[in-house]
Design an enzyme around this catalytic site. Structure first.
Site, mmCIF file in Angstrom:
data_model
loop_
_atom_site.group_PDB
_atom_site.id
_atom_site.type_symbol
_atom_site.label_atom_id
_atom_site.label_comp_id
_atom_site.label_asym_id
_atom_site.label_seq_id
_atom_site.Cartn_x
_atom_site.Cartn_y
_atom_site.Cartn_z
ATOM 1 N N ASN A 9 17.456 31.947 25.654
ATOM 2 C CA ASN A 9 17.056 33.423 26.696
ATOM 3 C C ASN A 9 17.209 34.091 27.653
ATOM 4 O O ASN A 9 17.868 33.286 28.798
ATOM 5 C CB ASN A 9 15.179 32.654 27.563
ATOM 6 C CG ASN A 9 14.105 34.039 28.281
ATOM 7 O OD1 ASN A 9 15.211 34.880 28.484
ATOM 8 N ND2 ASN A 9 13.068 33.612 28.516
ATOM 9 N N ASP A 68 14.110 21.685 33.040
ATOM 10 C CA ASP A 68 12.482 21.594 32.424
ATOM 11 C C ASP A 68 11.059 21.208 33.332
ATOM 12 O O ASP A 68 11.443 20.376 34.279
ATOM 13 C CB ASP A 68 12.834 20.163 31.574
ATOM 14 C CG ASP A 68 11.661 19.670 30.085
ATOM 15 O OD1 ASP A 68 11.174 20.355 29.228
ATOM 16 O OD2 ASP A 68 10.852 18.437 30.016
ATOM 17 N N PHE A 148 2.652 33.579 32.440
ATOM 18 C CA PHE A 148 2.786 33.648 31.153
ATOM 19 C C PHE A 148 1.947 32.163 30.981
ATOM 20 O O PHE A 148 2.002 31.330 32.632
ATOM 21 C CB PHE A 148 4.607 32.970 30.874
ATOM 22 C CG PHE A 148 5.178 31.885 31.318
ATOM 23 C CD1 PHE A 148 6.131 32.808 32.591
ATOM 24 C CD2 PHE A 148 5.520 30.866 30.734
ATOM 25 C CE1 PHE A 148 6.501 31.694 33.469
ATOM 26 C CE2 PHE A 148 6.436 30.114 31.367
ATOM 27 C CZ PHE A 148 7.253 30.581 32.449
ATOM 28 N N GLY A 149 2.439 30.713 29.780
ATOM 29 C CA GLY A 149 2.198 29.452 30.029
ATOM 30 C C GLY A 149 0.354 29.448 30.772
ATOM 31 O O GLY A 149 -0.343 30.564 30.213
ATOM 32 N N LYS A 171 4.545 34.951 42.756
ATOM 33 C CA LYS A 171 4.394 33.384 42.217
ATOM 34 C C LYS A 171 6.782 33.073 42.285
ATOM 35 O O LYS A 171 6.617 32.070 42.895
ATOM 36 C CB LYS A 171 4.708 33.668 40.742
ATOM 37 C CG LYS A 171 4.775 32.775 40.300
ATOM 38 C CD LYS A 171 4.708 32.382 38.239
ATOM 39 C CE LYS A 171 5.357 31.354 37.789
ATOM 40 N NZ LYS A 171 4.753 31.840 36.932
HETATM 41 P P1 IMP Z 1 9.973 24.882 29.880
HETATM 42 O O1 IMP Z 1 10.008 23.586 30.350
HETATM 43 O O2 IMP Z 1 10.206 25.681 31.045
HETATM 44 O O3 IMP Z 1 10.113 25.356 29.076
HETATM 45 O O4 IMP Z 1 7.827 24.357 29.860
HETATM 46 C C1 IMP Z 1 7.252 24.032 29.322
HETATM 47 C C2 IMP Z 1 5.733 24.600 29.774
HETATM 48 O O5 IMP Z 1 5.623 24.447 30.991
HETATM 49 C C3 IMP Z 1 5.543 25.449 28.720
HETATM 50 O O6 IMP Z 1 5.555 26.408 27.653
HETATM 51 C C4 IMP Z 1 4.691 26.580 30.065
HETATM 52 O O7 IMP Z 1 3.617 26.158 28.765
HETATM 53 C C5 IMP Z 1 4.519 25.157 30.627
HETATM 54 N N1 IMP Z 1 4.749 26.295 32.135
HETATM 55 C C6 IMP Z 1 6.546 26.062 32.315
HETATM 56 N N2 IMP Z 1 6.964 26.697 33.819
HETATM 57 C C7 IMP Z 1 5.159 27.699 33.538
HETATM 58 C C8 IMP Z 1 4.511 28.984 34.837
HETATM 59 O O8 IMP Z 1 5.064 29.045 35.485
HETATM 60 N N3 IMP Z 1 3.653 28.948 34.962
HETATM 61 C C9 IMP Z 1 2.809 28.749 33.651
HETATM 62 N N4 IMP Z 1 2.797 27.249 32.955
HETATM 63 C C10 IMP Z 1 4.507 27.204 33.084
#
Ligand code: IMP
Length: 195
Positions: A9, A68, A148-149, A171
């Protein structure tokens, strides 16, 4: 010094590049020609962060850090945890993931949860771990459009609003990810001073 950030990214890379000492040049996975989707096969966040950082260091002989993140819900024994991105099956379908979580929590009084980020840094033959965590609660419905997420259903403790209702600047000051990266950057500044 060149330091790989194990991400595809470019926005994440740019954001962190602005915070690290100017003597450190961050490179993304694409920047080192690594197009591999590194499989996250561990059942812990730490394990997955280590897998990604180790893959880069072992394959390219470069210093590297990887992160992660997961959402851990108390009443669901830490679900969705390492499966946060793919909780509802297909990868990163935020709406489906939130719908599944809200459905599982129907009628649940204990709505305590936390986001956790783990960063693994491989540097000079050692692995260093940095963690960030934010406690909060899972709301009963989605609120807000920022972020997001799981942001629309997570309200950090001390705030009425969800992460998706709060300004991004708030945030980014308090989040799990911000806390973990602050620790990484503080560490990189100390080794930078020492060398
Ligand atoms: P990653 O390890 O940063 O890719 O996060 C894994 C997953 O956790 C993401 O695809 C989201 O579903 C969730 N996630 C991670 N960080 C956030 C956040 O700050 N807000 C909401 N969901 C999050």
């Amino acid at each position: 010094m060149k330091l790989v950030f194990a991400t595809h990214n470019p926005n994440k890379l740019r954001e962190i590049q602005q915070l690290v000492p100017s003597t450190i040049q961050l490179i993304s996975l694409d920047g080192i020609g690594c197009m591999t989707e590194i499989a996250e096969t561990s059942n812990t966040l730490e394990g997955n962060a280590r897998i990604k950082a180790d893959f880069v260091t072992d394959t390219y002989q470069l210093p590297c850090f990887a992160d992660d993140t997961g959402l851990l819900v108390d009443s669901l024994n830490g679900e969705p945890g390492v499966f946060s991105a793919r909780y509802a099956g297909s990868k990163n379908n935020a709406e489906a993931n939130m719908d599944k979580l809200l459905a599982k929590m129907t009628g649940q009084e204990n709505r305590n949860a936390h986001f956790k980020t783990v960063i693994a840094l491989n540097l000079n033959g050692e692995t260093h771990l940095f963690e960030g965590k934010i406690d909060g609660t899972i709301t009963t419905k989605k609120n807000g459009i920022n972020g997001f997420g799981y942001d629309p259903i997570f309200a950090p403790n001390g705030y009425e609003q969800t992460f998706a209702e709060l300004p991004l600047s708030v945030k980014n000051e308090i989040s799990h990810r911000a806390q973990a990266f602050k620790k990484l950057i503080a560490y990189l500044k100390t080794i930078n001073v020492a060398r």
